[in-house]
Design an enzyme around this catalytic site. Structure first.
Site, PDB file in Angstrom:
ATOM      1  N   LEU A 183       0.794  -1.250   0.003  1.00 41.67           N
ATOM      2  CA  LEU A 183       0.078  -0.074   0.013  1.00 41.67           C
ATOM      3  C   LEU A 183       0.868   1.337   0.080  1.00 41.67           C
ATOM      4  O   LEU A 183       1.988   1.272   0.182  1.00 41.67           O
ATOM      5  CB  LEU A 183      -0.909  -0.086   1.253  1.00 41.67           C
ATOM      6  CG  LEU A 183      -0.492   0.201   2.490  1.00 41.67           C
ATOM      7  CD1 LEU A 183      -1.583   0.566   3.642  1.00 41.67           C
ATOM      8  CD2 LEU A 183       0.526  -0.928   3.146  1.00 41.67           C
ATOM      9  N   CYS A 184       0.362   2.417  -0.423  1.00 46.48           N
ATOM     10  CA  CYS A 184       0.976   3.829  -0.297  1.00 46.48           C
ATOM     11  C   CYS A 184       2.032   3.645  -1.183  1.00 46.48           C
ATOM     12  O   CYS A 184       1.913   3.685  -2.439  1.00 46.48           O
ATOM     13  CB  CYS A 184       1.052   4.066   1.239  1.00 46.48           C
ATOM     14  SG  CYS A 184       1.205   5.924   1.315  1.00 46.48           S
ATOM     15  N   HIS A 185       3.078   4.025  -0.684  1.00 43.36           N
ATOM     16  CA  HIS A 185       4.353   3.889  -1.175  1.00 43.36           C
ATOM     17  C   HIS A 185       5.041   2.706  -1.711  1.00 43.36           C
ATOM     18  O   HIS A 185       6.003   2.471  -2.215  1.00 43.36           O
ATOM     19  CB  HIS A 185       5.413   5.120  -0.760  1.00 43.36           C
ATOM     20  CG  HIS A 185       5.035   6.442  -1.131  1.00 43.36           C
ATOM     21  ND1 HIS A 185       4.143   6.969   0.046  1.00 43.36           N
ATOM     22  CD2 HIS A 185       5.143   7.353  -2.070  1.00 43.36           C
ATOM     23  CE1 HIS A 185       4.043   8.278  -0.371  1.00 43.36           C
ATOM     24  NE2 HIS A 185       4.556   8.491  -1.604  1.00 43.36           N
ATOM     25  N   PRO A 187       4.150  -0.070  -3.241  1.00 44.49           N
ATOM     26  CA  PRO A 187       4.206  -0.487  -4.623  1.00 44.49           C
ATOM     27  C   PRO A 187       5.246  -0.392  -5.524  1.00 44.49           C
ATOM     28  O   PRO A 187       5.511  -0.755  -6.474  1.00 44.49           O
ATOM     29  CB  PRO A 187       2.792   0.060  -5.447  1.00 44.49           C
ATOM     30  CG  PRO A 187       1.913   0.318  -3.949  1.00 44.49           C
ATOM     31  CD  PRO A 187       2.799   0.528  -2.812  1.00 44.49           C
ATOM     32  N   GLY A 262      -3.518  -0.901  -1.632  1.00 41.15           N
ATOM     33  CA  GLY A 262      -4.165   0.174  -0.795  1.00 41.15           C
ATOM     34  C   GLY A 262      -3.559   1.462  -1.180  1.00 41.15           C
ATOM     35  O   GLY A 262      -2.401   1.683  -1.433  1.00 41.15           O
TER      36      GLY A 262
END
Length: 285
Positions: A183-185, A187, A262
């Site tokens: 999630l967030c960074h 990926p 996410g």
């Protein structure tokens, strides 16, 4: 007005020259003493002794920005600990690894000090983050007992992890019938799958992630970041052929095949629940 402007200045980190934490104003907007944890997704639990989840934490704290300043970062504690809480409470073991084997780094300024769920997860995994396994050693020992890999966010996930061949090799294993959660960074880690290859195997997958528009705009304007990042997350993911379906931060989650994502800390609770349901469906016995 002068005080408000001052509050938007990134706060110096005394541990490193020309390094900065987010500004007081940005923390007032982006952090809270409690999360939105509202209970577990299900009372069902995995009761076996085999399946675990491998967490890849960042062992790099400082991100060198384009203006020469360092951002003092790491893994976001809510994005890390809230999904871990859901997964551990569902009966799955948690192992922590970093690329170097050095301690995992947290953005402690974002820790929700009055939140019972994240505190429970931290108490259970504190030593694992302080003394994690080296990812290469985990891979060499075999990944057969891991049902999923979890790469939490925080800007620190953009350091080292996206370019490392050990992360690539781990993702190769989990692409084949296991779950990948991020999630967030976080990926950014998917970029590692394309290291040394003509194409990224995640090309064509649809995800949600933290939007570049905030990192290039508001996050600099309010002093969350001390400058522009060395590279743009969404831009680089799209170049690899990965589709990003969100353009804002709303707490969105999505699943494409065995990849669950996410968009931000706002998605941590929901992603944790969805991860547990996916784990129980596919690795519940």
């Amino acid at each position: 007005m002068a005080q408000d402007t001052q509050d938007r200045n990134p706060t110096p980190d005394p541990a490193e020259e020309n390094a900065f934490f987010p500004s007081p104003y940005s923390l007032s907007q982006y952090t809270s003493d409690k999360t939105d944890f509202d209970g577990l997704a299900t009372q069902d639990r995995y009761t076996g002794n085999r399946w675990k989840v491998l967490v890849i934490a960042t062992d790099e704290r400082y991100m060198l920005m384009r203006n020469g300043r360092f951002f003092s970062t790491g893994n976001h504690p809510v994005e890390t600990l809230l999904p871990i809480h859901h997964i551990a409470q569902a009966g799955y073991g948690i192992d922590v690894a970093t690329v170097s084997g050095g301690p995992g780094k947290f953005e402690w300024w974002a820790y929700p000090k009055d939140d019972a769920a994240t505190r429970t997860a931290l108490d259970a995994t504190r030593e694992a983050f302080r003394s994690p396994r080296r990812l290469a050693d985990v891979i060499a020992g075999g990944l057969d007992d891991y049902a999923a890999i979890f790469i939490p966010g925080g800007h620190g996930a953009m350091n080292t992890i996206p370019a490392h061949t050990d992360v690539r090799d781990a993702l190769d294993f989990f692409l084949d019938g296991r779950l990948i959660i991020t999630l967030c960074h976080g990926p950014a880690a998917l970029l590692a799958a394309g290291v040394g290859r003509d194409a990224n195997p995640f090309a064509g997958y649809r995800i949600v992630a933290f939007p570049d528009s905030l990192d290039l705009g508001a996050n600099i304007d309010i002093g969350y970041l001390p400058g522009q990042m060395p590279w743009n997350l969404g831009e680089r993911l799209r170049e690899a052929g990965i589709e990003i379906s969100n353009d804002d931060m709303s707490g969105a989650t999505t699943r494409d095949r065995n990849l669950l994502t996410g968009d931000s800390p706002l998605a941590a609770n929901r992603l944790g629940k969805e991860s547990v349901l996916a784990l129980l469906e596919e690795f519940g016995s």
